[in-house]
Design a protein around this motif. Sequence first.
Motif, PDB file in Angstrom:
ATOM      1  N   GLU A 146       0.827  -1.203   0.000  1.00 24.16           N
ATOM      2  CA  GLU A 146       0.000   0.000   0.000  1.00 24.16           C
ATOM      3  C   GLU A 146       0.861   1.253   0.000  1.00 24.16           C
ATOM      4  OE1 GLU A 146      -3.423   0.417   2.597  1.00 24.16           O
ATOM      5  OE2 GLU A 146      -3.249  -1.711   3.125  1.00 24.16           O
ATOM      6  N   PHE A 147       0.475   2.221  -0.798  1.00 21.82           N
ATOM      7  CA  PHE A 147       1.109   3.535  -0.785  1.00 21.82           C
ATOM      8  C   PHE A 147       0.031   4.589  -0.963  1.00 21.82           C
ATOM      9  CE2 PHE A 147       4.202   0.680  -2.939  1.00 21.82           C
ATOM     10  CZ  PHE A 147       5.157   0.644  -1.928  1.00 21.82           C
ATOM     11  N   GLU A 148       0.151   5.657  -0.195  1.00 15.42           N
ATOM     12  CA  GLU A 148      -0.794   6.757  -0.363  1.00 15.42           C
ATOM     13  C   GLU A 148      -0.463   7.548  -1.630  1.00 15.42           C
ATOM     14  OE1 GLU A 148      -2.483   8.914   2.964  1.00 15.42           O
ATOM     15  OE2 GLU A 148      -1.013   7.915   4.254  1.00 15.42           O
ATOM     16  N   SER A 149      -1.395   8.384  -2.028  1.00 15.23           N
ATOM     17  CA  SER A 149      -1.205   9.196  -3.228  1.00 15.23           C
ATOM     18  C   SER A 149      -0.053  10.180  -3.018  1.00 15.23           C
ATOM     19  CB  SER A 149      -2.491   9.959  -3.553  1.00 15.23           C
ATOM     20  OG  SER A 149      -2.824  10.818  -2.470  1.00 15.23           O
ATOM     21  N   MET A 150       0.421  10.714  -4.111  1.00 13.54           N
ATOM     22  CA  MET A 150       1.546  11.643  -4.072  1.00 13.54           C
ATOM     23  C   MET A 150       1.226  12.852  -4.927  1.00 13.54           C
ATOM     24  SD  MET A 150       5.284  11.213  -5.714  1.00 13.54           S
ATOM     25  CE  MET A 150       4.603  11.982  -7.179  1.00 13.54           C
ATOM     26  N   HIS A 151       1.610  14.024  -4.438  1.00 16.43           N
ATOM     27  CA  HIS A 151       1.398  15.251  -5.202  1.00 16.43           C
ATOM     28  C   HIS A 151       2.623  16.130  -5.042  1.00 16.43           C
ATOM     29  CE1 HIS A 151      -0.526  18.785  -6.924  1.00 16.43           C
ATOM     30  NE2 HIS A 151      -0.139  19.474  -5.869  1.00 16.43           N
ATOM     31  N   ALA A 152       3.164  16.597  -6.163  1.00 15.53           N
ATOM     32  CA  ALA A 152       4.284  17.534  -6.148  1.00 15.53           C
ATOM     33  C   ALA A 152       3.799  18.869  -6.713  1.00 15.53           C
ATOM     34  CB  ALA A 152       5.444  16.985  -6.983  1.00 15.53           C
ATOM     35  N   PRO A 153       4.403  19.962  -6.288  1.00 17.87           N
ATOM     36  CA  PRO A 153       3.913  21.288  -6.721  1.00 17.87           C
ATOM     37  C   PRO A 153       3.950  21.450  -8.240  1.00 17.87           C
ATOM     38  CG  PRO A 153       5.469  21.505  -4.911  1.00 17.87           C
ATOM     39  CD  PRO A 153       5.531  20.073  -5.345  1.00 17.87           C
ATOM     40  N   ALA A 154       2.816  21.818  -8.808  1.00 18.41           N
ATOM     41  CA  ALA A 154       2.745  22.033 -10.255  1.00 18.41           C
ATOM     42  C   ALA A 154       3.302  23.389 -10.657  1.00 18.41           C
ATOM     43  CB  ALA A 154       1.301  21.898 -10.724  1.00 18.41           C
ATOM     44  N   ASP A 155       3.484  24.278  -9.680  1.00 19.79           N
ATOM     45  CA  ASP A 155       4.008  25.615  -9.988  1.00 19.79           C
ATOM     46  C   ASP A 155       5.477  25.738  -9.601  1.00 19.79           C
ATOM     47  OD1 ASP A 155       3.679  25.478  -7.269  1.00 19.79           O
ATOM     48  OD2 ASP A 155       2.591  27.373  -7.063  1.00 19.79           O
ATOM     49  N   ALA A 156       6.171  24.608  -9.445  1.00 17.19           N
ATOM     50  CA  ALA A 156       7.579  24.612  -9.054  1.00 17.19           C
ATOM     51  C   ALA A 156       8.462  25.090 -10.207  1.00 17.19           C
ATOM     52  CB  ALA A 156       7.994  23.211  -8.626  1.00 17.19           C
ATOM     53  N   PRO A 157       9.640  25.628  -9.903  1.00 15.49           N
ATOM     54  CA  PRO A 157      10.538  26.090 -10.968  1.00 15.49           C
ATOM     55  C   PRO A 157      10.969  24.974 -11.910  1.00 15.49           C
ATOM     56  CG  PRO A 157      11.620  26.131  -8.805  1.00 15.49           C
ATOM     57  CD  PRO A 157      10.174  25.928  -8.563  1.00 15.49           C
ATOM     58  N   LEU A 158      11.081  23.754 -11.415  1.00 15.06           N
ATOM     59  CA  LEU A 158      11.444  22.628 -12.287  1.00 15.06           C
ATOM     60  C   LEU A 158      10.360  22.399 -13.332  1.00 15.06           C
ATOM     61  CD1 LEU A 158      13.193  20.249 -13.123  1.00 15.06           C
ATOM     62  CD2 LEU A 158      12.167  18.906 -11.274  1.00 15.06           C
ATOM     63  N   VAL A 159       9.105  22.478 -12.927  1.00 19.70           N
ATOM     64  CA  VAL A 159       7.997  22.282 -13.867  1.00 19.70           C
ATOM     65  C   VAL A 159       7.954  23.424 -14.878  1.00 19.70           C
ATOM     66  CG1 VAL A 159       5.504  21.986 -14.085  1.00 19.70           C
ATOM     67  CG2 VAL A 159       6.698  20.988 -12.135  1.00 19.70           C
ATOM     68  N   ALA A 160       8.221  24.627 -14.408  1.00 16.68           N
ATOM     69  CA  ALA A 160       8.247  25.771 -15.329  1.00 16.68           C
ATOM     70  C   ALA A 160       9.327  25.579 -16.389  1.00 16.68           C
ATOM     71  CB  ALA A 160       8.498  27.060 -14.540  1.00 16.68           C
ATOM     72  N   LEU A 161      10.493  25.064 -15.983  1.00 18.92           N
ATOM     73  CA  LEU A 161      11.562  24.815 -16.946  1.00 18.92           C
ATOM     74  C   LEU A 161      11.175  23.701 -17.916  1.00 18.92           C
ATOM     75  CD1 LEU A 161      14.396  25.339 -18.022  1.00 18.92           C
ATOM     76  CD2 LEU A 161      15.279  23.789 -16.256  1.00 18.92           C
ATOM     77  N   MET A 162      10.521  22.655 -17.420  1.00 26.14           N
ATOM     78  CA  MET A 162      10.047  21.596 -18.318  1.00 26.14           C
ATOM     79  C   MET A 162       9.173  22.178 -19.425  1.00 26.14           C
ATOM     80  SD  MET A 162       8.907  18.684 -15.575  1.00 26.14           S
ATOM     81  CE  MET A 162      10.046  17.866 -14.475  1.00 26.14           C
ATOM     82  N   GLY A 163       8.218  23.018 -19.032  1.00 23.80           N
ATOM     83  CA  GLY A 163       7.332  23.621 -20.018  1.00 23.80           C
ATOM     84  C   GLY A 163       8.088  24.508 -20.993  1.00 23.80           C
ATOM     85  N   GLU A 164       9.031  25.279 -20.472  1.00 15.85           N
ATOM     86  CA  GLU A 164       9.823  26.164 -21.322  1.00 15.85           C
ATOM     87  C   GLU A 164      10.612  25.361 -22.362  1.00 15.85           C
ATOM     88  OE1 GLU A 164      13.683  29.120 -20.704  1.00 15.85           O
ATOM     89  OE2 GLU A 164      12.290  28.781 -19.029  1.00 15.85           O
ATOM     90  N   LEU A 165      11.230  24.282 -21.925  1.00 15.59           N
ATOM     91  CA  LEU A 165      12.045  23.472 -22.840  1.00 15.59           C
ATOM     92  C   LEU A 165      11.189  22.759 -23.879  1.00 15.59           C
ATOM     93  CD1 LEU A 165      14.591  21.962 -20.287  1.00 15.59           C
ATOM     94  CD2 LEU A 165      14.996  23.800 -21.929  1.00 15.59           C
ATOM     95  N   LEU A 166      10.038  22.267 -23.467  1.00 15.29           N
ATOM     96  CA  LEU A 166       9.155  21.596 -24.426  1.00 15.29           C
ATOM     97  C   LEU A 166       8.675  22.567 -25.495  1.00 15.29           C
ATOM     98  CD1 LEU A 166       7.097  19.351 -21.971  1.00 15.29           C
ATOM     99  CD2 LEU A 166       8.626  18.533 -23.782  1.00 15.29           C
TER     100      LEU A 166
END
Length: 438
Positions: free
Chosen positions: A344-364
Motif C-alpha cells: 500500500e502507498f498513499e497518493s503523491m502530489h508535487a507542486p505544479a508551480d515549481a521552478p522545475l515544472v516551469a523549466l520543463m514547459g519552457e524546454l518543451l
Amino acid sequence: MVESARPSAQDEVVEITRSLIRIDTSNDGSGAASANEAPAAAYVAQLLAEVGVESRIYESAPGRANLVARIPGRDRTLPALILHGHLDVVPAAAEDWSVDPFAAELIDGMIWGRGAVDMKNMDAMILTAVRELVRSGEQPPRDLIVAMFADEEAGGLFGAQWMVDNHPEEFEGAGWAISEVGGFSTTVAGTRAYLVQTAEKGMAWLGLTAQGTAGHGSQTNSDNAVLHLAQALARIGEHDWGRSYHPSTLELLEGVARLNGTTFDPEDPAPTLAALGDAAKFVTGTLATTVNPTVLRAGYKDNVIPSTASARIDVRTLPGQHYETIVKLQELAGEKVSLERGIEFESMHAPADAPLVALMGELLREADPGAEVFPYMLPAGTDNKALARLGVSGYGFAPLRLPEELDFTGMFHGVDERVPVSALHFGLDVLGALIRRF
C-alpha cells in the motif's frame, strides 16, 4: 533554444535502449526471486564507468540490483536532482507479439520490445544525456543523482522502497526527481499537448479470502466459498466511488477544452476526455478511486466444492480517500470474506508551480514551438512514491514527441510495445537541456 544532440549521441540512445531491452529483466511479482536486474545494472555501471562516473550497486536479494551514481554540481548547496528509472519490466507472452519481445528489433523507425515504453527508453535517455554532459566537461548547476532501481513493477519492495529504507544516504541533499510516465505528447484539436505528471493516485494490492464448507459438487450447499467471493466482488464492482477532480486534473481538462474550442463541464467530462485521444486512458482513471479484481483462485476439481476461494484486487485511490476506501472495501466484502492488506502507498502530489515544472514547459515549447504543456495525475504509480518519503518532489517527465496515430498509453504493459526513434532523439535533446539548465 534546445539544441539537437550530436549524431553519435542520437545513435547511442538508440543502441542503449535496444541493449537494455535485450537483457530480459521480467518481473512476475512473485517475491525475492521474481526478477534478475543484476545484468542490466552491470551494463549501466559499465556505461557510466566509460565516461569516468563511479556507481554503486546494492542487491536487496540475490540478483535484485539497484544502482546509484552522483555527478557533482557547480553549486552543491542546491537541492540535488535525481534522474531515476527502473530496470525491471512486466513479463511478455511471446506468442501474443508480432516480434520477439526481447529482440529489440528496429522496424519502420521504431524500436520494438518489452520495455521500449515502460521504461528502458527513459533509462537510455537519462544515461545518454548524462554521458554527453560528462564528456563535454561541463558541470551541472546542481548535483545529479542517477538511480536505476529494481522491482518497480512489483511495488519496489526490492528496489526504490528498499533503497530508501536501507541506503537513504545515497539521496542526501536531494530535493527533486524526474522519472517515467510524463512529458509525452498527445494531439488535441491539431495541437500537440505535453502532459507533465505532477501527481499519482494511491495504490493498494489487497487479497480477499472467502471461507465456506467443502462438499460434493452434486449437493446443495448454502455455504459455498466461491459464491461468497463472487458476491463480494459483485458488490465491490457495483459500488459507486464518486467522481472528483484533483487540481492538476482540473487544470488539464480546462486546458484541453480550451484547445478544443469548448468549456469544460465537470458534470459531463466525456466530451473533453474524448478530445484527449489515446491519453484519455490515463486521465479517465484519475476522476475516481478505482478497484479492479485481477486474480481469482478457487477449487481443484469439477465435483468438489472448495472450502476457500480467493482473489486479488488492485485499488487506486484519489488523494485523501485511501483509508476510507479500505474501510469501505471490508464492509462490501461482507462477513464471509476477509480482507488481507498487502502493498500500500498513499497518493503523491508535487507542486505544479515549481521552478522545475516551469523549466520543463519552457524546454518543451522551445523544442516544439506552438505546443501546449499541462499537468496531470497518473492513475498508476512510480518509484517517486518511495523518494517522496525523503521529502523529494518527484515528477513524471520522459519527454517524447509522438505521432498522433500511435496509441502510446495503450502500450504500457501491452502487446507490441514500441517507441519511435525520433521520439528518443527529441527526449534526449530536452533532457540534456534540462540537466544543463536546472
